[in-house]
Motif scaffolding. Structure first.
Motif, PDB file in Angstrom:
ATOM      1  N   GLY A  80       0.808  -1.219   0.000  1.00 58.53           N
ATOM      2  CA  GLY A  80       0.000   0.000   0.000  1.00 58.53           C
ATOM      3  C   GLY A  80       0.839   1.265   0.000  1.00 58.53           C
ATOM      4  O   GLY A  80       0.404   2.316  -0.489  1.00 58.53           O
ATOM      5  N   LEU A  81       2.054   1.164   0.528  1.00 59.80           N
ATOM      6  CA  LEU A  81       2.956   2.318   0.538  1.00 59.80           C
ATOM      7  C   LEU A  81       3.390   2.712  -0.878  1.00 59.80           C
ATOM      8  O   LEU A  81       3.807   3.843  -1.123  1.00 59.80           O
ATOM      9  CB  LEU A  81       4.196   2.014   1.383  1.00 59.80           C
ATOM     10  CG  LEU A  81       3.971   1.760   2.874  1.00 59.80           C
ATOM     11  CD1 LEU A  81       5.277   1.331   3.531  1.00 59.80           C
ATOM     12  CD2 LEU A  81       3.424   3.002   3.557  1.00 59.80           C
ATOM     13  N   PHE A  82       3.305   1.770  -1.807  1.00 62.73           N
ATOM     14  CA  PHE A  82       3.739   2.011  -3.189  1.00 62.73           C
ATOM     15  C   PHE A  82       2.573   2.058  -4.173  1.00 62.73           C
ATOM     16  O   PHE A  82       2.773   2.315  -5.362  1.00 62.73           O
ATOM     17  CB  PHE A  82       4.695   0.895  -3.636  1.00 62.73           C
ATOM     18  CG  PHE A  82       5.957   0.808  -2.829  1.00 62.73           C
ATOM     19  CD1 PHE A  82       7.094   1.513  -3.209  1.00 62.73           C
ATOM     20  CD2 PHE A  82       6.018   0.026  -1.689  1.00 62.73           C
ATOM     21  CE1 PHE A  82       8.272   1.435  -2.472  1.00 62.73           C
ATOM     22  CE2 PHE A  82       7.187  -0.061  -0.931  1.00 62.73           C
ATOM     23  CZ  PHE A  82       8.314   0.647  -1.333  1.00 62.73           C
ATOM     24  N   ALA A  83       1.368   1.787  -3.691  1.00 62.85           N
ATOM     25  CA  ALA A  83       0.211   1.668  -4.583  1.00 62.85           C
ATOM     26  C   ALA A  83      -0.235   3.018  -5.142  1.00 62.85           C
ATOM     27  O   ALA A  83       0.006   4.070  -4.548  1.00 62.85           O
ATOM     28  CB  ALA A  83      -0.948   1.003  -3.833  1.00 62.85           C
TER      29      ALA A  83
ATOM     30  N   THR B   3       7.110  -0.737 -11.447  1.00 63.54           N
ATOM     31  CA  THR B   3       7.116  -1.301 -10.098  1.00 63.54           C
ATOM     32  C   THR B   3       5.847  -0.911  -9.350  1.00 63.54           C
ATOM     33  O   THR B   3       5.250  -1.731  -8.651  1.00 63.54           O
ATOM     34  CB  THR B   3       8.349  -0.809  -9.313  1.00 63.54           C
ATOM     35  OG1 THR B   3       9.537  -1.200 -10.007  1.00 63.54           O
ATOM     36  CG2 THR B   3       8.369  -1.393  -7.907  1.00 63.54           C
ATOM     37  N   VAL B   4       5.429   0.344  -9.525  1.00 66.71           N
ATOM     38  CA  VAL B   4       4.191   0.810  -8.892  1.00 66.71           C
ATOM     39  C   VAL B   4       2.996  -0.011  -9.393  1.00 66.71           C
ATOM     40  O   VAL B   4       2.136  -0.434  -8.612  1.00 66.71           O
ATOM     41  CB  VAL B   4       3.957   2.308  -9.181  1.00 66.71           C
ATOM     42  CG1 VAL B   4       2.538   2.727  -8.765  1.00 66.71           C
ATOM     43  CG2 VAL B   4       4.980   3.156  -8.450  1.00 66.71           C
ATOM     44  N   GLU B   5       2.954  -0.237 -10.694  1.00 70.74           N
ATOM     45  CA  GLU B   5       1.858  -1.012 -11.277  1.00 70.74           C
ATOM     46  C   GLU B   5       1.845  -2.443 -10.736  1.00 70.74           C
ATOM     47  O   GLU B   5       0.784  -2.983 -10.402  1.00 70.74           O
ATOM     48  CB  GLU B   5       2.000  -1.033 -12.800  1.00 70.74           C
ATOM     49  CG  GLU B   5       0.841  -1.720 -13.509  1.00 70.74           C
ATOM     50  CD  GLU B   5       0.981  -1.656 -15.014  1.00 70.74           C
ATOM     51  OE1 GLU B   5       0.215  -2.376 -15.702  1.00 70.74           O
ATOM     52  OE2 GLU B   5       1.845  -0.901 -15.509  1.00 70.74           O
TER      53      GLU B   5
ATOM     54  N   LEU C 133      -0.438  -6.387  -6.922  1.00 71.72           N
ATOM     55  CA  LEU C 133      -0.210  -7.312  -5.812  1.00 71.72           C
ATOM     56  C   LEU C 133      -1.063  -6.930  -4.610  1.00 71.72           C
ATOM     57  O   LEU C 133      -1.592  -7.800  -3.904  1.00 71.72           O
ATOM     58  CB  LEU C 133       1.279  -7.306  -5.440  1.00 71.72           C
ATOM     59  CG  LEU C 133       1.739  -8.312  -4.381  1.00 71.72           C
ATOM     60  CD1 LEU C 133       1.414  -9.736  -4.815  1.00 71.72           C
ATOM     61  CD2 LEU C 133       3.236  -8.159  -4.127  1.00 71.72           C
ATOM     62  N   HIS C 134      -1.219  -5.645  -4.399  1.00 64.40           N
ATOM     63  CA  HIS C 134      -2.055  -5.129  -3.308  1.00 64.40           C
ATOM     64  C   HIS C 134      -3.501  -5.598  -3.480  1.00 64.40           C
ATOM     65  O   HIS C 134      -4.143  -6.043  -2.522  1.00 64.40           O
ATOM     66  CB  HIS C 134      -1.978  -3.602  -3.293  1.00 64.40           C
ATOM     67  CG  HIS C 134      -2.615  -2.964  -2.100  1.00 64.40           C
ATOM     68  ND1 HIS C 134      -2.049  -2.990  -0.841  1.00 64.40           N
ATOM     69  CD2 HIS C 134      -3.781  -2.268  -1.965  1.00 64.40           C
ATOM     70  CE1 HIS C 134      -2.821  -2.333   0.007  1.00 64.40           C
ATOM     71  NE2 HIS C 134      -3.880  -1.891  -0.648  1.00 64.40           N
TER      72      HIS C 134
ATOM     73  N   LEU D  18      -6.195 -12.239   1.652  1.00 63.46           N
ATOM     74  CA  LEU D  18      -6.391 -11.859   3.051  1.00 63.46           C
ATOM     75  C   LEU D  18      -7.817 -12.160   3.503  1.00 63.46           C
ATOM     76  O   LEU D  18      -8.036 -12.659   4.613  1.00 63.46           O
ATOM     77  CB  LEU D  18      -6.070 -10.378   3.243  1.00 63.46           C
ATOM     78  CG  LEU D  18      -6.244  -9.808   4.657  1.00 63.46           C
ATOM     79  CD1 LEU D  18      -5.422 -10.603   5.659  1.00 63.46           C
ATOM     80  CD2 LEU D  18      -5.842  -8.337   4.685  1.00 63.46           C
ATOM     81  N   ILE D  19      -8.782 -11.865   2.654  1.00 65.29           N
ATOM     82  CA  ILE D  19     -10.183 -12.139   2.988  1.00 65.29           C
ATOM     83  C   ILE D  19     -10.380 -13.641   3.211  1.00 65.29           C
ATOM     84  O   ILE D  19     -11.047 -14.061   4.161  1.00 65.29           O
ATOM     85  CB  ILE D  19     -11.120 -11.629   1.881  1.00 65.29           C
ATOM     86  CG1 ILE D  19     -11.117 -10.094   1.863  1.00 65.29           C
ATOM     87  CG2 ILE D  19     -12.539 -12.151   2.088  1.00 65.29           C
ATOM     88  CD1 ILE D  19     -11.872  -9.487   0.705  1.00 65.29           C
TER      89      ILE D  19
END
Length: 226
Positions: free
Chosen positions: A113-116, A134-136, A141-142, A149-150
């Protein structure tokens, strides 16, 4: 007369319920979108602080909180699955793997999330330091890890209900009050090492946890806002 054994210290209990609250709120804010994404980001930072704290507490915390006391070896995991292992007061081998999976997924969600960047209402504070590719990738991945996670959360809740309904083992109570009730006549079914090592939960222990949490928050806050 039943015997009370302190399993979860106050720092672990507060960590658990604060993490639950932050995760629930983060799902709500991401669904709302718009200006709520600012709160989603703040919640993500809080989650990251909590996860880093839990990792550190897994090395310096009380007995049942330490990784060395609940992460199973392959042999112990096999013995437990085959039904030959005694019960654990803290996390059983499968529960330990569940904790590790959840911590990994939650930590990955907070870090990515820090890079999203959603190109609409949110850009992570570290997105400017890496390439657009990398951001994409980290944004994708986020979103993918959100689904994982769900699934892990649902499995975790199902496990809690299963132990409550079919094994008569209340896992929620000790995570609220800290203590587990043990009938002296049933002590033989538990690991001797567990029965002889109640978790320390005094002022010094709690003060150390507060200091550690504050230090983590300050350090991460500095890098995120720099």
């Amino acid at each position: 007369m039943k015997k009370l054994i302190r399993i979860w210290d106050l720092p672990i209990r507060l960590f658990h319920w604060l993490l639950v609250a932050c995760i629930v709120a983060s799902f709500i804010t991401v669904e709302i979108g718009g200006n709520a994404m600012e709160w989603h980001a703040i919640l993500g930072y809080c989650i990251l602080v909590l996860v880093v704290f839990r990792i550190c507490w897994g090395f310096v915390g009380s007995h049942h909180a330490r990784f060395v006391h609940f992460i199973p070896s392959p042999r112990r995991l096999f013995t437990y699955i085959s039904g030959g292992s005694k019960a654990s007061l803290g996390h059983n081998p499968l529960g330990a793997l569940s904790v590790l999976a959840l911590l990994t997924s939650i930590g990955l969600q907070a870090v990515t999330g820090l890079f999203a960047n959603d190109d609409i209402a949110f850009e992570g504070p570290f997105a400017k330091y890496v390439s657009s590719g990398t951001v994409e990738f980290l944004t994708s991945l986020h979103h993918l890890n959100e689904k994982i996670l769900i699934i892990l959360i649902v499995l975790h809740l199902c496990a809690i209900l299963y132990y409550q309904k079919f094994k008569g083992d209340n896992l929620i109570g000790p995570m609220i009050l800290g203590d587990k009730e043990i009938d002296p006549s049933e002590e033989s079914k538990y690991l001797t090492a567990d029965l002889g090592h109640a978790s320390k939960d005094r002022g010094l222990q709690r003060g150390l946890a507060l200091l550690l949490l504050s230090l983590i928050a300050v350090i991460l806050g500095y890098f995120i806002t720099a």
